[in-house]
Scaffold this motif. Structure first.
Motif, mmCIF file in Angstrom:
data_model
loop_
_atom_site.group_PDB
_atom_site.id
_atom_site.type_symbol
_atom_site.label_atom_id
_atom_site.label_comp_id
_atom_site.label_asym_id
_atom_site.label_seq_id
_atom_site.Cartn_x
_atom_site.Cartn_y
_atom_site.Cartn_z
ATOM 1 N N ALA A 132 -9.575 8.145 -4.167
ATOM 2 C CA ALA A 132 -8.671 8.494 -5.451
ATOM 3 C C ALA A 132 -8.112 9.669 -5.603
ATOM 4 O O ALA A 132 -8.637 10.604 -4.790
ATOM 5 N N THR A 133 -7.092 10.100 -6.209
ATOM 6 C CA THR A 133 -6.464 11.413 -6.475
ATOM 7 C C THR A 133 -7.090 11.830 -7.912
ATOM 8 O O THR A 133 -7.342 11.114 -8.776
ATOM 9 N N LEU A 134 -7.068 13.412 -7.760
ATOM 10 C CA LEU A 134 -7.578 13.956 -9.064
ATOM 11 C C LEU A 134 -6.428 14.260 -9.879
ATOM 12 O O LEU A 134 -6.521 15.330 -10.602
ATOM 13 N N SER A 135 -5.163 13.848 -9.279
ATOM 14 C CA SER A 135 -3.947 14.261 -9.889
ATOM 15 C C SER A 135 -3.430 13.603 -10.959
ATOM 16 O O SER A 135 -2.292 13.862 -11.729
ATOM 17 N N LYS A 136 -3.885 12.541 -11.264
ATOM 18 C CA LYS A 136 -3.349 11.628 -12.204
ATOM 19 C C LYS A 136 -4.065 11.673 -13.648
ATOM 20 O O LYS A 136 -4.050 12.484 -14.352
ATOM 21 N N ALA A 137 -4.761 10.527 -13.823
ATOM 22 C CA ALA A 137 -5.609 10.727 -15.160
ATOM 23 C C ALA A 137 -6.476 11.927 -15.236
ATOM 24 O O ALA A 137 -6.656 12.216 -16.438
ATOM 25 N N VAL B 209 -10.848 0.950 -0.781
ATOM 26 C CA VAL B 209 -10.147 0.919 -1.996
ATOM 27 C C VAL B 209 -9.430 2.230 -2.614
ATOM 28 O O VAL B 209 -10.015 2.926 -2.876
ATOM 29 N N ASP B 210 -8.127 2.338 -2.772
ATOM 30 C CA ASP B 210 -7.393 3.389 -3.345
ATOM 31 C C ASP B 210 -7.477 3.157 -4.876
ATOM 32 O O ASP B 210 -6.667 2.460 -5.339
ATOM 33 N N ASP B 211 -8.326 4.022 -5.375
ATOM 34 C CA ASP B 211 -8.325 3.913 -7.068
ATOM 35 C C ASP B 211 -7.487 4.764 -7.678
ATOM 36 O O ASP B 211 -7.753 4.917 -8.873
ATOM 37 N N ASN C 66 0.777 -1.213 -0.032
ATOM 38 C CA ASN C 66 0.057 0.020 0.128
ATOM 39 C C ASN C 66 0.900 1.401 -0.006
ATOM 40 O O ASN C 66 1.865 1.461 0.465
ATOM 41 N N HIS C 67 0.306 2.354 -0.755
ATOM 42 C CA HIS C 67 0.923 3.587 -0.652
ATOM 43 C C HIS C 67 1.243 4.085 0.669
ATOM 44 O O HIS C 67 0.407 3.977 1.538
ATOM 45 N N ALA C 68 2.115 5.002 0.688
ATOM 46 C CA ALA C 68 2.348 5.648 2.092
ATOM 47 C C ALA C 68 1.319 6.447 2.591
ATOM 48 O O ALA C 68 1.212 6.529 3.922
ATOM 49 N N SER C 69 0.404 6.803 1.827
ATOM 50 C CA SER C 69 -0.783 7.787 2.425
ATOM 51 C C SER C 69 -1.632 6.827 3.295
ATOM 52 O O SER C 69 -2.323 7.133 4.206
ATOM 53 N N LEU C 70 -1.682 5.671 2.602
ATOM 54 C CA LEU C 70 -2.506 4.568 3.431
ATOM 55 C C LEU C 70 -1.893 4.107 4.527
ATOM 56 O O LEU C 70 -2.572 4.159 5.724
HETATM 57 C C1 LIG Z 1 -1.871 5.094 -4.721
HETATM 58 C C2 LIG Z 1 -1.583 6.674 -4.459
HETATM 59 N N1 LIG Z 1 -2.609 6.978 -3.470
HETATM 60 C C3 LIG Z 1 -2.628 8.132 -3.174
HETATM 61 C C4 LIG Z 1 -1.606 9.067 -3.762
HETATM 62 C C5 LIG Z 1 -1.481 10.589 -3.308
HETATM 63 O O1 LIG Z 1 -2.301 11.481 -4.064
HETATM 64 P P1 LIG Z 1 -1.722 13.124 -4.206
HETATM 65 O O2 LIG Z 1 -0.731 12.997 -5.073
HETATM 66 O O3 LIG Z 1 -3.084 13.506 -4.713
HETATM 67 O O4 LIG Z 1 -1.731 13.485 -2.720
HETATM 68 C C6 LIG Z 1 -0.762 8.707 -4.804
HETATM 69 C C7 LIG Z 1 0.560 9.493 -5.271
HETATM 70 O O5 LIG Z 1 0.258 10.628 -5.665
HETATM 71 C C8 LIG Z 1 -0.715 7.273 -5.114
HETATM 72 O O6 LIG Z 1 -0.031 6.650 -5.936
#
Ligand SMILES: Cc1ncc(COP(=O)(O)O)c(C=O)c1O
Length: 378
Positions: free
Chosen positions: A227-232, A195-197, A124-128
């Protein structure tokens, strides 16, 4: 040098010795780099409809939101974006945060009651991970993508509230979580599934609705999506989507919502325009899937160890951290930006290049980038 700075300097030297130095590299607005490092999967960050929508909101509202939404007021732009996100994700409601990181911190903390067991995937991602930490709840980390291990963890805590936490497309290797199995296990034990999408929204699922929708779990009452709004979607911000009562709970108790300045309205407006394009973007997703498959084919043919093309993230194994750094630097010198992931940013001891495929990169440049990656391989 003051003692505390000398101590930091010694730590920096240790990182350098281990090949783990991180350096900021300059980026010009008009750089000619072929971007296989960012997450603009559909090429929407610079789409004229997206930047025009952001520009209109910028003129109307100014640069920032100037305060949290509870204090300063909640704009139509934020509400419109939340309604559109909930409609796309098939949930009752959604709440927008100023980043995906803060959305995850807020969601995990809100789901954890004093006796809750959090069952978190090892990749899992650092934020989780940080969400689990700040929640203060007991957390069991289970082996990667392993529903049997999740079932065992839940069985060991009978009668306790529990939340199973996973990404849908994992951010480092781009592999898919077994969401249907995880949901079945969670439901059998009366647990929730979070779920982090982040890497799936706009990329997988019907009309790009993401991994939860692809698994047929959209709108399930025991599933919460972030989800983040920063990717797709090419912008910034994060979202938590799920039952309306949960969204209300977040508005009233979520510290990363309440005590944080709202997402700038201009960004919310740009993301809203990107959402409409992403939702209608099956042609972009088809191109993305084809490019991911071609990337894996070409790199494997060159003898490299490459992950499967499940979504738009492809990871390529490097012999070690220094080799990964040199490989990425070699690519950068030839105008190709790739991600360079080394421990501790990897879930294991393996260093990798991470290639994030974008449908927005001109085809010829994408093909050239693959040649460069192969030619610069250690
Ligand atoms: C799986 C996942 N979750 C959360 C984030 C965090 O999103 P944000 O960049 O909008 O803080 C990221 C990376 O940016 C990520 O890859």
């Amino acid at each position: 040098m003051a003692d505390w700075l000398a101590a930091l300097h010694r730590r920096a030297e240790l990182r350098a010795k281990a090949g783990l130095t991180r350096r900021l590299r300059p980026r010009a607005a008009e750089d000619a780099v072929v971007d296989l490092a960012g997450n603009d999967y559909l090429g929407l960050a610079t789409h004229p409809e997206v930047t025009a929508a952001a520009g209109r909101a910028l003129a109307a509202y100014g640069l920032g939101a100037t305060g949290s939404r509870l204090v300063r007021g909640s704009t139509d732009v934020h509400h419109g974006l939340e309604a559109a996100l909930a409609d796309w994700l098939g949930t009752d409601g959604s709440l927008v945060f100023s980043s995906g990181y803060l959305a995850n911190l807020g969601a995990v903390r809100a789901l954890a009651q004093p006796r809750t067991l959090l069952v978190s995937d090892a990749h899992n991602h650092a934020s989780l991970i940080d969400g689990c930490r700040i929640s203060g709840a007991e957390t069991v980390v289970t082996p990667h993508a392993d529903p049997a291990a999740v079932a065992a963890a839940l069985s060991a805590a009978p009668g306790r509230p529990a939340v199973v936490i996973t990404e849908s497309v994992f951010s480092v290797d781009g592999d898919l979580a077994p969401l249907a199995e995880l949901h079945a296990v969670a439901r059998r034990h009366g647990a929730l599934l979070l779920v982090d999408d982040a890497h799936a929204l706009g990329v997988t699922g019907p009309s790009g609705a993401g991994g939860v929708a692809a698994a047929g779990l959209a709108g399930e009452p025991d599933v919460v999506v972030t989800a983040t709004l920063s990717k797709a979607l090419g912008g910034a911000g994060g979202v938590v989507a799920g039952p309306a009562e949960f969204v209300r709970h977040l508005v009233e108790t979520g510290r990363t919502f309440i005590f944080d300045t709202a997402l700038p309205p201009a960004v919310a407006a740009g993301v809203r325009a990107a959402l409409d394009l992403a939702r209608a973007g099956d042609h972009l997703r088809a191109e993305l899937a084809e490019r991911a498959a071609e990337t894996v084919r070409r790199l494997r043919a060159a003898g490299l160890t490459v992950s499967a093309p499940d979504a738009a993230v492809v990871s390529v194994t490097a012999p070690g951290p220094e080799a990964a750094t040199a490989w990425a630097a070699g690519c950068a010198d030839r105008g190709v930006a790739v991600g360079c992931f080394r421990p501790p940013s990897t879930p294991d001891s393996r260093s990798r290049l991470r290639l994030t495929i974008s449908a927005g990169v001109p085809r010829a440049e994408f093909e050239r980038a693959l040649d460069v990656i192969v030619e610069c391989a250690p």
